[in-house]
Design an enzyme around this catalytic site. Structure first.
Site, mmCIF file in Angstrom:
data_model
loop_
_atom_site.group_PDB
_atom_site.id
_atom_site.type_symbol
_atom_site.label_atom_id
_atom_site.label_comp_id
_atom_site.label_asym_id
_atom_site.label_seq_id
_atom_site.Cartn_x
_atom_site.Cartn_y
_atom_site.Cartn_z
ATOM 1 N N SER A 173 0.847 -1.200 0.000
ATOM 2 C CA SER A 173 0.000 0.000 0.000
ATOM 3 C C SER A 173 0.880 1.245 0.000
ATOM 4 O O SER A 173 2.020 1.210 0.486
ATOM 5 C CB SER A 173 -0.854 0.009 1.272
ATOM 6 O OG SER A 173 -1.506 1.256 1.424
ATOM 7 N N TYR B 79 -1.731 -1.145 10.185
ATOM 8 C CA TYR B 79 -1.881 -1.348 8.741
ATOM 9 C C TYR B 79 -0.593 -0.941 8.019
ATOM 10 O O TYR B 79 -0.061 -1.691 7.191
ATOM 11 C CB TYR B 79 -3.071 -0.522 8.241
ATOM 12 C CG TYR B 79 -3.362 -0.681 6.771
ATOM 13 C CD1 TYR B 79 -3.995 -1.824 6.298
ATOM 14 C CD2 TYR B 79 -3.002 0.304 5.841
ATOM 15 C CE1 TYR B 79 -4.274 -1.983 4.940
ATOM 16 C CE2 TYR B 79 -3.271 0.158 4.500
ATOM 17 C CZ TYR B 79 -3.908 -0.986 4.051
ATOM 18 O OH TYR B 79 -4.162 -1.142 2.704
#
Ligand code: NAD
Length: 276
Positions: A145, A158
């Site tokens: 990401s 995350y």
């Protein structure tokens, strides 16, 4: 080595029932590739299967929790026995936890790491030996990401899990450099999918903050088809880094120029979103 022609190739995608995984399954199927789709959501997998069969290619579906080593082992044994080694292993399944570090308990860390990092690790450790044994040009696609390099408050676990996926993919690429397997790291930016609504745990966030965030994803995010197409091109050309969708390329290069400026930008946008 790139896989220029996808007709008849087998693409295994985890987290294929929704968002980027689903869009990718359809994009690869349109190229004539057969799809091996896995996810936790059986009904959504069935509807994907129907859509892909209508394109005239095969779609095999499996319900698998990527965070379970035992489930991934059984999945791998089944796929290898029934279909053989995949040409593309696309480790996409992921979840997010939203909430400031000090406002969150530590239990979610294990959950996020188990799905986002260990899911990728299990997929690679189990399938790559079969891909190597089968030989020929093959590709591993690991979804990281833009959060792995652009800090967003409320996404500590995350971001850590995605930075770990990026670091892991970098090492794997070196270790496989003498083989015909390409390792690609995909860093999507803001993509309008269900991730912040379906999989997210959100302690310490008010419903207004959450709504604000979801509106932001709907407004600023691009379609998951954009990522799917970028991954398709990366497989066709053997590209090892995919920066896809809004803000991914911008923040990647901004960090190389000035970490301080990137921090200022990220802080500004977090304040606008009501995170801080
Ligand atoms: N949406 C974004 O803005 C964005 C940005 C960067 C990276 N990503 C990454 O892209 C990937 C796909 O996310 P998305 O946005 O399409 O989200 P999504 O929620 O639409 O899809 C994720 C899929 O993964 C599945 N999944 C979740 N946990 C699983 C598990 N334990 N085992 C198997 N399947 C599981 C879900 O059921 C779902 O179908 C994720 O790794 C995510 O972190 C998304």
């Amino acid at each position: 080595m790139a896989i220029a022609q996808l007709q008849g190739k087998q693409i295994l995608i985890t987290g294929a029932a929704s968002g980027i995984g689903r869009a990718s399954a359809i994009t690869f199927a349109r190229e004539g590739a057969h799809i091996i789709a896995s996810d936790l959501q059986l009904e959504a997998l069935r509807s994907l299967q129907e859509e892909i069969h209508a394109l005239g290619v095969q779609c095999h579906i499996y319900t698998v929790d990527v965070s379970s080593e035992a489930a991934m082992r059984t999945f791998c044994e089944q796929v290898i026995a029934e279909l053989g080694a995949p040409d593309v292993l696309y480790n996409n399944a992921g979840i997010v936890h939203l909430g400031k570090f000090l406002d969150s308990d530590l239990a979610h860390w294990q959950r996020v790491i188990n799905v986002n990092l260990m899911g990728v690790v299990y997929g690679c450790h189990l399938f790559i030996p079969h891909m190597l044994a089968a030989g020929g040009a093959r590709q591993v696609v690991n979804v990281s990401s833009a959060a792995s390099f652009a800090p967003a408050p409320s996404m500590a676990a995350y971001a850590a899990s995605k930075a770990a996926v990026a670091g892991f993919s970098d090492v794997l690429r070196l270790e496989l450099a003498g083989s015909e397997i390409v390792v690609t790291d995909v860093c999507p930016g803001v993509i309008n999918t269900a991730i912040s609504t379906s999989s997210a745990t959100t302690p310490g966030m008010t419903s207004a903050q959450l709504q604000h965030l979801q509106n932001y994803y709907a407004r600023e995010g691009c379609s998951p088809d954009v990522v799917a197409n970028d991954v398709l091109q990366a497989v066709k050309t053997g590209k090892t880094l995919v920066l896809s969708g809004p803000y991914a390329r911008l923040t990647f290069h901004l960090k190389r120029i000035s970490r301080r400026l990137l921090q200022k930008v990220m802080l500004g946008s977090a304040r606008k979103l009501g995170y801080l």
